[in-house]
Design an enzyme around this catalytic site. Structure first.
Site, PDB file in Angstrom:
ATOM      1  N   GLU A   1      -6.883  -7.554  -0.609  1.00 39.64           N
ATOM      2  CA  GLU A   1      -7.508  -7.371   0.701  1.00 39.64           C
ATOM      3  C   GLU A   1      -8.982  -7.023   0.566  1.00 39.64           C
ATOM      4  OE1 GLU A   1      -5.468  -4.915   3.549  1.00 39.64           O
ATOM      5  OE2 GLU A   1      -3.504  -5.747   3.030  1.00 39.64           O
TER       6      GLU A   1
ATOM      7  N   GLU B   1       0.824  -1.230   0.000  1.00 37.17           N
ATOM      8  CA  GLU B   1       0.000   0.000   0.000  1.00 37.17           C
ATOM      9  C   GLU B   1       0.852   1.270   0.000  1.00 37.17           C
ATOM     10  OE1 GLU B   1      -2.847  -0.186   3.216  1.00 37.17           O
ATOM     11  OE2 GLU B   1      -4.126  -1.551   2.096  1.00 37.17           O
TER      12      GLU B   1
END
Ligand SMILES: *[C@@H]1O[C@H](CO)[C@@H](O)[C@H](O)[C@H]1NC(C)=O
Ligand SMILES: *[C@@H]1O[C@H](CO)[C@@H](O)[C@H](O)[C@H]1NC(C)=O
Ligand SMILES: *[C@@H]1O[C@H](CO)[C@@H](O)[C@H](O)[C@H]1NC(C)=O
Ligand SMILES: *[C@@H]1O[C@H](CO)[C@@H](O)[C@H](O)[C@H]1NC(C)=O
Ligand SMILES: *[C@@H]1O[C@H](CO)[C@@H](O)[C@H](O)[C@H]1NC(C)=O
Ligand SMILES: *[C@@H]1O[C@H](CO)[C@@H](O)[C@H](O)[C@H]1NC(C)=O
Ligand SMILES: *[C@@H]1O[C@H](CO)[C@@H](O)[C@H](O)[C@H]1NC(C)=O
Ligand SMILES: *[C@@H]1O[C@H](CO)[C@@H](O)[C@H](O)[C@H]1NC(C)=O
Ligand SMILES: *[C@@H]1O[C@H](CO)[C@@H](O)[C@H](O)[C@H]1NC(C)=O
Ligand SMILES: *[C@@H]1O[C@H](CO)[C@@H](O)[C@H](O)[C@H]1NC(C)=O
Ligand SMILES: *[C@@H]1O[C@H](CO)[C@@H](O)[C@H](O)[C@H]1NC(C)=O
Length: 835
Positions: A247, A178
């Site tokens: 995710e 991320e």
């Protein structure tokens, strides 16, 4: 003969030694030449114990999962530079082999920065103190250590033959995590670092693709992937990449003092079905089993010790129903479509303003379809291929033959298990306790004296949560407050995270920040006497920052201390000389360890002190009977740390959440966010603390508690996590489909709607607590009868279910009262007690 034997061994070796090739195209991963549609489940090995791993992996497999996914936790593996640890909960190789033995694949997210609500985002704290280091940018010391650790892990995996081409389970690996959210904050260095990370990883030559999640400028050498509550609208940067969702958050984490978030099963299933409808091919639940932040491993700050995450498998390892089972049904339904999905050009058909079908037809005419209604309020009826279908709001129906609805994401057929933490009547009462009380402030030699304040984290370097800031103040006997009996007021400002303030060894007050705002102030009347007064302030960290730009520089600790109410006004102690001590004494002496336990003189007593700050409690305990998982009930304690047999249970803090902002019932319809469906208002965020069964010996277990501010140890007890009942409801117009035996050529299973209930092994349905055939409302635990109700409901259900371990109730009119409220589409709701 020899040639034949050689050929045979070559053949054997071809399947065993060579392993399998993992490649991809724009549609999916390709494993050994075959396109794959993969359901993946995140299970983090250090968040449970090795004794739980095989069961967790097996429960995932039964839930229709093909792949296990985990991060690699750098700061657990490299506790000091160049010293590696892979024992106990950190035995990554053992974990990978359990996945392999289960016949499943593994996605290894090496990071090594991982965020993950894990302290310091997984990066070793020592690295912050290597001179000139800046994390996650084009910085030589950081890149050096990151590359060294990544290479170490890759070599370990290669050595153990764990990559797919070697015959092992690993089909994908991740570098960084991320970073796209923060890259621009690092300027040119950020851009260079992201590209460097990718090429450093690719150069490792692991034989399987690398992924980068939420990396908006990922190079073509890696696959960029999506993390979100919904990823149906995601498209990879390069057209030759498959659409991968690393995710999908099926719940959310908790922070001490905050409410308890919930994501409904209907919405998770909706998001997953939409993803596959829109061309996705790998989907991972983050988390599928969240587990426990044992010891001081939680991040945040303020993340709870529980990392349950409301995941499909709960913290204690039990399948969470209906979530686990609803997703299992979803996975079966999607897998019925796998071949058509992966081997056709989809056709998109608009069926209305928010209704659409995506149809997958292969060259021999096999057809599968997903039809969806993304309206967040209204159910819709659509016509698809001349057949009319009812689509609940915010739902997807799956039609593996383009005719039969085998699954709708909003229709939950599985039972809801009623789970309770059953208290052991005996508790820990009647035990012999041993007690050691620490003095507030400096113990032993002071570590150093400094004018003004130091940063808490820079000083402890996270070797402990605790740092004493102490000073003294001389109070003149002519101070008016001494005569009037009034109190001066202590005013403290801190960057975080929590504080207990002592004056002359007495606890005056405590204060803390929270997960959204770690800084806090303390404002509290205090007692001072004439003459010298000792001020001892115990500052605490509650997990280290785990993400954000330059997150490793975020500090903690005191910034201002004043006392108001003197004859001469307010006294500012901030520029005083402060004497510091790192950690508390019992921690330093290792009182929780077997060999450190004799380092102090414990006081034996059947009646340990209550509301006593800075107290160590020790008791010898038996394991609770049975084999249910165990939670330590700490509701009557203050805040502190707990251990069993030297194993770290973790931080406990039954801190209460705000009294407002919760919902009675959660509406699954519409976009989810973590504040949407909160419960637990006014209750402790975390009352029970998981103590794995495998930590117990048959007898003579040593439980040690360090209580910071005062509690009642006699109220501590072990609770057993038990399934004490089950609920289910279904409508007559929703026939159950047996997805495990469903075949296209047989079409609809015309069987009628059925409710299945099951109690745990060795228990029976002892009571039918609620049953209503008609139009009951509410949810498990709060079902109520509607205006249409068959008075025979309970007796019908009792006849079928009572004293059975499991039962199936068909919703046939003839079983219930015929002709009851003819204009109502009837449903049956049942709640039973298991005993
Ligand atoms: C793996 O598969 C890809 C695509 O099918 C192919 O190009 C490549 O040569 C294969 N590699 C090996 C080692 O078989
Ligand atoms: C089309 O899909 C069906 C199963 O869904 C499969 O049996 C058949 O072989 C497929 N045809 C082609 C040409 O891939
Ligand atoms: C739908 O019905 C029309 C007319 O009844 C027919 O021409 C058409 O082929 C049907 N379409 C499908 C997909 O069955
Ligand atoms: C103010 O009063 C306090 C307490 O009596 C004393 O310690 C301090 O020195 C005084 N400060 C000044 C500036 O007089
Ligand atoms: C956290 O603390 C801040 C500042 O005191 C406050 O505004 C906020 O409402 C708190 N949040 C929660 C969830 O309690
Ligand atoms: C911690 O120490 C470093 C090095 O002395 C310093 O640069 C940094 O600002 C300190 N951090 C905090 C939060 O005070
Ligand atoms: C603080 O400590 C320094 C030496 O470390 C000393 O010179 C100074 O006088 C002290 N100040 C006070 C107010 O005690
Ligand atoms: C605590 O006790 C153990 C063994 O009894 C000893 O090795 C250790 O040095 C002691 N620790 C301290 C800090 O005294
Ligand atoms: C499906 O139909 C078969 C044959 O009628 C029946 O035996 C089976 O129980 C049905 N399955 C379900 C889940 O109703
Ligand atoms: C489909 O149904 C027929 C007739 O009921 C039965 O013989 C056959 O075994 C079924 N096929 C499958 C794959 O279930
Ligand atoms: C309830 O059941 C009894 C006997 O099983 C039957 O006589 C009666 O008619 C039923 N009541 C209703 C309302 O159908």
């Amino acid at each position: 003969m020899k040639i034949l034997a050689w050929l045979l061994s070559l053949l054997l070796c071809f399947t065993l030694c060579l392993g399998y090739n993992v490649s991809y195209d724009s549609r999916s991963l390709i494993i050994n030449g075959q396109r794959k549609l993969l359901i993946s489940a995140a299970i983090h090995y250090p968040r449970s114990v090795p004794a739980m791993w095989p069961g967790l992996v097996q429960t995932a497999k039964e839930g229709g999962v093909d792949v296990i996914e985990t991060y690699v936790f750098w700061n657990g593996h490299e506790p000091s530079p160049g010293n590696y640890y892979f024992g106990g909960r950190y035995d990554l190789v053992k974990f990978a082999k359990i996945v392999e033995d289960a016949g499943m694949y593994l996605i290894l997210r090496i990071g090594p920065f991982v965020a993950a609500e894990w302290y310091f985002g997984g990066v070793p704290v020592w690295l912050h103190y290597v001179p000139d280091t800046v994390f996650r940018t084009d910085n030589e010391p950081f890149k050096y250590h990151m590359q060294k650790f990544t290479t170490f892990i890759v070599n370990l995996m290669k050595q153990e033959k764990l990559f797919a081409p070697q015959g092992g389970p690993i089909i994908l690996a991740q570098i960084e995590n991320e970073y796209g959210y923060y890259e621009k904050d690092y300027g040119e260095g950020g851009k260079k670092y992201a590209q460097w990370s990718a090429s450093m990883a690719v150069a490792q030559n692991i034989g399987v693709p690398w992924i980068m999640c939420q990396q908006f400028d990922a190079p073509e050498s890696v696959i960029n992937t999506c993390n979100s509550f919904y990823c149906d609208q995601f498209t990879p940067i390069f057209p030759n990449k498959p659409k991968i969702w690393t995710e999908n958050w099926p719940g959310w984490f908790k922070t001490f003092g905050a409410r308890n978030p919930h994501r409904p099963a209907e919405d998770i299933a909706f998001s997953v079905a939409r993803f596959f409808q829109k061309g996705g091919s790998v989907q991972n639940y983050y988390m599928y089993h969240g587990g426990t932040n044992f010891g001081r491993t939680s991040g945040g700050p303020f993340i709870t010790t529980s990392y349950d995450y409301e995941a499909p498998i709960d913290e204690y390892g039990l399948p969470r129903l209906p979530k686990w089972a609803h997703l299992k049904q979803l996975h079966l339904a999607i897998k019925l479509c796998e071949h058509a999905l992966l081997n056709s050009e989809p056709t998109h058909v608009s069926l209305g303003p928010s209704e659409e079908a995506d149809v997958f037809t292969n060259s021999s005419g096999a057809c599968a379809a997903f039809i969806s209604n993304t309206d967040d309020k209204n159910d819709k009826t659509v016509v698809f291929r001349n057949v009319s279908y009812h689509l609940p709001a915010w739902s997807v129906s799956i039609l593996p033959d383009c005719k039969t609805v085998v699954f709708n994401t909003a229709k939950v057929a599985s039972q809801t298990s009623v789970v309770e933490m059953a208290s052991e009547n005996k508790g820990l009462k009647g035990l012999k306790w041993e007690v050691f009380v620490e003095k507030a402030g400096i113990w032993g030699e002071a570590d150093f004296v400094k004018t003004g304040f130091v940063d808490h984290i820079n000083t402890t370097k996270f070797t402990t949560d605790y740092l004493w800031y102490t000073t003294s103040i001389f109070v003149d006997e002519n101070e008016a407050f001494l005569k009037k009996g009034s109190s001066p007021v202590l005013l403290i400002e801190s960057k975080g995270h929590a504080l207990h303030a002592f004056v002359n060894d007495e606890l005056q007050d405590s204060a803390s920040g929270n997960g959204t705002h770690p800084p806090f102030t303390l404002k509290s009347p205090i007692s001072l006497k004439a003459g010298k007064n000792e001020i001892a302030l115990l500052s605490m960290t509650v997990g280290l920052q785990n993400a954000g730009s330059f997150y490793e520089w975020v500090g903690a600790g005191l910034t201002s201390v004043k006392i108001k109410g003197f004859n001469n006004g307010t006294i500012d102690l901030s520029a005083h000389n402060w004497t510091y001590k790192i950690g508390v004494q019992g921690e330093h002496l290792g009182l929780y360890k077997k060999d450190g336990s004799s380092n102090v003189t414990w006081v034996s007593t059947p009646d340990p002190p209550k509301k006593q700050p800075l107290t160590w409690y020790k008791a010898i305990v038996d394991p609770p009977p049975g084999d249910e998982p165990i939670g330590l009930d700490m509701i009557d304690m203050g805040k502190g740390l707990a251990w069993l047999n030297g194993e770290e249970i973790g931080r406990y803090w039954p801190r209460k959440s705000p009294t407002h902002g919760c919902v009675q019932e959660c509406n699954y319809r519409g976009k989810f966010d973590p504040d949407k469906c909160n419960t637990g208002c006014g209750e402790p965020t975390q009352r029970w603390y998981h103590v794995p069964r495998s930590w117990f010996k048959p007898s003579g277990n040593v439980l040690v508690i360090f209580e910071e501010k005062g509690g009642d140890p006699l109220k501590i007890e072990f609770s057993r996590r038990k399934i004490s009942g089950a609920c289910a409801h279904a409508a007559v117009d929703y026939p159950s489909v047996d997805l495990e035996s469903w075949r296209e050529e047989n079409g609809t299973n015309k069987s009628i709607s059925t409710i299945n209930l099951k109690c745990p092994e060795n228990t029976r349905i002892s009571t039918v607590k609620f049953a209503s055939f008609g139009n009951p409302t509410g949810s498990c635990g709060s079902y109520t009868k509607g205006d249409c109700h068959d008075p025979n409901s309970t007796s019908v259900v009792e006849k079928i279910c009572l004293n059975q371990n499991k039962c199936a109730i068909e919703l046939a009119e003839e079983k219930f009262s015929r002709g009851l409220c003819p204009s109502v589409t009837k449903k049956l709701a049942v709640e039973v007690v298991c005993g």
